[in-house]
Design a protein around this motif. Structure first.
Motif, PDB file in Angstrom:
ATOM      1  N   GLY A   1       0.850  -1.181   0.000  1.00  6.21           N
ATOM      2  CA  GLY A   1       0.000   0.000   0.000  1.00  6.21           C
ATOM      3  C   GLY A   1       0.884   1.228   0.000  1.00  6.21           C
TER       4      GLY A   1
ATOM      5  N   ASP B   1      -6.820  -8.548   0.310  1.00  7.26           N
ATOM      6  CA  ASP B   1      -5.738  -7.657  -0.118  1.00  7.26           C
ATOM      7  C   ASP B   1      -5.841  -7.238  -1.581  1.00  7.26           C
TER       8      ASP B   1
ATOM      9  N   SER C   1      -5.815  -1.887   0.320  1.00  7.00           N
ATOM     10  CA  SER C   1      -4.656  -1.569   1.157  1.00  7.00           C
ATOM     11  C   SER C   1      -4.971  -0.437   2.132  1.00  7.00           C
TER      12      SER C   1
ATOM     13  N   LEU D   1      -2.342  -0.071   5.231  1.00  7.63           N
ATOM     14  CA  LEU D   1      -0.997  -0.119   4.668  1.00  7.63           C
ATOM     15  C   LEU D   1      -0.578   1.248   4.136  1.00  7.63           C
TER      16      LEU D   1
END
Length: 515
Positions: free
Chosen positions: A437, A459, A496, A501
């Protein structure tokens, strides 16, 4: 390319009539009978999905072709039905005609009044953002802890009164001192920091230094044309009173910027304001069949609508650079790309690096034998439109259309450079399942195959494996990606982002000595 409505339900995929290898659509066991070029053949080895199978006998030294492109030569005689991989492919470099401009085709641009739009944030100076953060940047590793403490103070509860601010993020880094200066490394670091400080996705910026480092905050600001004001603040720890005092002063500086940063409204703007960084990581044998060409189709759409697509990862076009030089709008643009590759040859000489042929273990497990084969898929992310310009790492991108920015293949470093160059959204293709991310520009992750997408759906943002499954053509998948880009640019959270992230992926390129 897989561009028709043909179903790909068979066990093997032929990418080009001239290929002498086929791609296993699914895991195949030794002895499995398949039909290759009209003949019934029993596989002579167990072959994993995404790996290559010999379509006919390939003599030792004969070129091995995938997408009608040479990816190496046979290290020994290969029989029909053999597994073709690192054990029987030798990488042999060869001269390639750059053919400057030979494949340039005019772009069928969409009329300005008919271009697609997204809900963006228009800054007072006309820059357009897809997100709205306040950023805290360390000029040197010595201030990294301080900026993280400042950012950590601004919890979601403390930001409750600023609903239009996506967060306060710390961009810590591990350089800024102990490095040669002046040097290319020094210039790249400053250029990268300045690119983030100017990024439209930052509604406010605080730069924090120590005071005795080589990368002095005052010199950094002057050299990059940055000026402090309501939206840009700077602190030097040794002048402010040390760690605790700087954290307190930093918190006050961010609090002073939050009201103005929050005072934004998303409005409809054309997608010509989008600059998309193109990245791939954890690639497999399907990446060059599904996700990468589908992303290329999406970028062709973006360019037609006036936007910008940024291809990078210079080591990962090694061996197929002629595919880009043939699309260069001028010999000068094509030569600049070759010059960057020549720089990389010098930079990596004598090292066991990817540029010299060896790809990572995950790439090999996914079916990619060497850098030429990986490059073949990587280059597809850029689509088919003319190559308008070539930039060095973190240089501001000032040309619309398809462009190239020099960078390593290491994902965080490459994406950091793209964001510093102005990318306001990242598209990241993966076959093995990269967990990546980025901030302040969000990342969309494109899965190359359905089994991985299903396993890692939390994800992955979109499943390009539908191409292999026969449910989507490359063009249809490209449209799906384009539509997803528009939604993400308008504020829809990426996977993300939902996972939090992006706080540790600011990694400027370390390219010089440390002393």
């Amino acid at each position: 390319m897989l561009q028709s409505n043909k179903s790909y339900n068979g066990p093997l995929i032929r990418l080009n009539p001239n290929d002498n290898v086929l791609i296993a659509r699914e895991p195949l066991t030794i002895g499995h009978q398949v039909t290759i070029e009209g003949a019934a053949i029993r596989l002579r080895a167990q072959v994993a999905a995404g790996h290559k199978v010999a379509a006919r006998r390939i003599a030792s030294g004969e070129p091995i072709r995938k997408y009608d492109t040479v990816i190496g030569v046979a290290a020994r005689d290969i029989e029909p039905g053999d597994h073709v991989h690192t054990h029987n492919i030798t990488l042999v470099d060869f001269d390639r005609d750059p053919g400057f401009g030979l494949d340039v085709r005019p772009v069928d641009y969409v009329a300005p009044e008919q271009r697609a739009t997204f809900n963006g944030i228009v800054r007072p100076d006309g820059r357009v953002a897809t997100r709205n953060f306040v950023g805290i940047i360390a000029s040197v590793n010595c201030s990294a802890t301080v900026i993280r403490h400042i950012a950590d103070y601004f919890t979601s509860e403390r930001l409750r009164d600023y609903p239009n601010v996506d967060g306060v993020v710390a961009f810590a880094q591990t350089s800024g001192c102990g490095m040669s200066s002046p040097s290319e490394h020094f210039d790249v670091l400053r250029r990268t920091i300045a690119g983030y400080a100017r990024h439209p996705n930052l509604g406010g910026v605080l730069i924090v230094g120590l005071g005795c480092e080589r990368n002095q905050v005052g010199d950094l600001l002057d050299s990059q044309g940055l000026k402090t004001g309501k939206a840009v603040h700077a602190l030097v720890m040794q002048d402010t009173g040390g760690t605790r005092a700087t954290i307190e002063a930093g918190i006050q500086a961010v609090q002073a910027m939050l009201p103005a940063a929050n005072d934004i409204v998303r409005t409809s703007v054309p997608v010509s304001h989008l600059k998309i960084g193109l990245e791939c990581g954890g690639s497999d044998g399907f990446s060059g069949i599904t996700a990468n060409p589908a992303l290329g189709a999406a970028m062709d759409l973006l360019v037609r609508h006036g936007g910008t697509a940024i291809l990078s990862e210079t080591p990962e076009i090694h061996g197929v650079e002629y595919m880009l030089t043939r699309r260069a709008v001028s010999p000068e643009v094509g030569q600049k790309l070759l010059d960057r590759l020549a720089w990389w040859e010098r930079y990596t000489r004598g090292q066991n690096g990817q540029f010299n042929g060896v790809v990572g273990p995950g790439n090999q497990q996914g079916g990619l034998a060497n850098i030429f084969e990986k490059s073949l898929g990587s280059a597809m992310k850029g689509g088919t439109t003319p190559l308008q310009a070539v930039y060095e790492y973190a240089q501001p991108i000032d040309r619309a259309g398809f462009v190239f920015m020099d960078s390593p293949g290491y994902d965080p470093v490459a994406v950091t450079g793209q964001i510093a160059s102005g990318a306001n959204l990242i598209c990241f293709t993966t076959g093995r399942g990269s967990m990546f991310g980025s901030k302040p520009a969000p990342t969309l992750k494109l899965a190359s195959n359905t089994p991985m997408f299903t396993r890692l759906e939390e994800d992955m943002d979109i499943n390009c494996g539908l191409v292999i499954d026969g449910e989507r053509t490359i063009e249809e998948m490209g449209q799906d990606i384009f539509d997803l880009i528009v939604r993400a640019a308008s504020g829809e959270r990426t996977k993300s982002e939902l996972l939090g992230l992006g706080d540790n992926e600011f990694v400027p390129w370390h390219m010089g000595i440390v002393s």
